[in-house]
Motif scaffolding. Sequence first.
Motif, PDB file in Angstrom:
ATOM      1  N   LEU A 107       0.847  -1.185   0.000  1.00 35.25           N
ATOM      2  CA  LEU A 107       0.000   0.000   0.000  1.00 35.25           C
ATOM      3  C   LEU A 107       0.882   1.234   0.000  1.00 35.25           C
ATOM      4  N   GLY A 108       0.676   2.094  -0.972  1.00 37.80           N
ATOM      5  CA  GLY A 108       1.426   3.336  -1.052  1.00 37.80           C
ATOM      6  C   GLY A 108       0.521   4.520  -0.803  1.00 37.80           C
ATOM      7  N   ILE A 109       0.917   5.388   0.113  1.00 36.02           N
ATOM      8  CA  ILE A 109       0.204   6.630   0.369  1.00 36.02           C
ATOM      9  C   ILE A 109       1.150   7.744  -0.076  1.00 36.02           C
ATOM     10  N   GLY A 110       0.744   8.497  -1.078  1.00 31.98           N
ATOM     11  CA  GLY A 110       1.606   9.520  -1.641  1.00 31.98           C
ATOM     12  C   GLY A 110       2.595   8.973  -2.658  1.00 31.98           C
ATOM     13  N   THR A 111       2.487   7.700  -2.993  1.00 31.93           N
ATOM     14  CA  THR A 111       3.335   7.085  -4.006  1.00 31.93           C
ATOM     15  C   THR A 111       2.528   6.081  -4.806  1.00 31.93           C
ATOM     16  N   ASN A 112       2.846   5.973  -6.103  1.00 32.63           N
ATOM     17  CA  ASN A 112       2.171   5.006  -6.963  1.00 32.63           C
ATOM     18  C   ASN A 112       2.900   3.676  -7.011  1.00 32.63           C
ATOM     19  N   ASP A 113       4.110   3.612  -6.467  1.00 35.07           N
ATOM     20  CA  ASP A 113       4.949   2.433  -6.610  1.00 35.07           C
ATOM     21  C   ASP A 113       5.578   2.065  -5.267  1.00 35.07           C
ATOM     22  N   PRO A 114       4.785   1.593  -4.312  1.00 37.36           N
ATOM     23  CA  PRO A 114       5.337   1.287  -2.990  1.00 37.36           C
ATOM     24  C   PRO A 114       6.332   0.130  -3.033  1.00 37.36           C
ATOM     25  N   ALA A 115       7.452   0.297  -2.343  1.00 29.47           N
ATOM     26  CA  ALA A 115       8.493  -0.727  -2.285  1.00 29.47           C
ATOM     27  C   ALA A 115       8.427  -1.527  -0.987  1.00 29.47           C
ATOM     28  N   PHE A 116       7.525  -1.155  -0.088  1.00 26.14           N
ATOM     29  CA  PHE A 116       7.380  -1.800   1.210  1.00 26.14           C
ATOM     30  C   PHE A 116       5.899  -2.074   1.458  1.00 26.14           C
ATOM     31  N   PRO A 117       5.572  -2.958   2.408  1.00 27.66           N
ATOM     32  CA  PRO A 117       4.155  -3.235   2.671  1.00 27.66           C
ATOM     33  C   PRO A 117       3.323  -1.981   2.938  1.00 27.66           C
ATOM     34  N   LEU A 118       3.921  -0.980   3.601  1.00 32.19           N
ATOM     35  CA  LEU A 118       3.277   0.320   3.765  1.00 32.19           C
ATOM     36  C   LEU A 118       4.340   1.371   3.521  1.00 32.19           C
TER      37      LEU A 118
END
Length: 186
Positions: A107-118
């Motif tokens: 889940l990315g908040i403020g990002t379209n490409d999350p590299a971590f679970p949050l």
Amino acid sequence: ITWNETMRIIANGNVGIGVTGPDAKLHVHETSTVGGKWEVAKFEGDIGVGGGITLSSSSSGAEWSLIAQGASGGALANNLGFHLTDAGTSGGALGYKMTLEASSGFLGIGTNDPAFPLEVENASTAYIFSETTGAAASSGYRWKTPDSEFAWFSTGGTNAMALYDYVASAERMRIDSAGAVKFNAY
């Protein structure tokens, strides 16, 4: 011929599917799964880039879209995005605000490409805020690996921050309101 009612439009214009007394402009009610599916409604886009629904406020002009990206959606292919499509009177910047990545579940908040679970990104401040309103309740951040589990937390009424080791059931460090740091006991 036997007629079975499946949809009703009542005098105020509300539409009911599976319900005889709709209490919203569109009220859909399903009482069983059909073909093993749980969906009550399905919105499908067949334009390659995906499909979605838009929710808007006529008073503020703001519009939010929930978009299921299609296979040709570029970097966002097959992801689920929350997109501000019209800021209205809020003045917010348009674009994706939250993305759920299909392949990883990240889940990315403020990002379209999350590299971590949050992953939380922001151009100025990216705090993850935790608050409790109970007098003696705790608030903080907790993390776990297969061999360890810790938490940074603060308990109401103490004005201190503690590092707690859940595997050993022991507080390992405390920073009190004066800034004093204490290890393994307080």
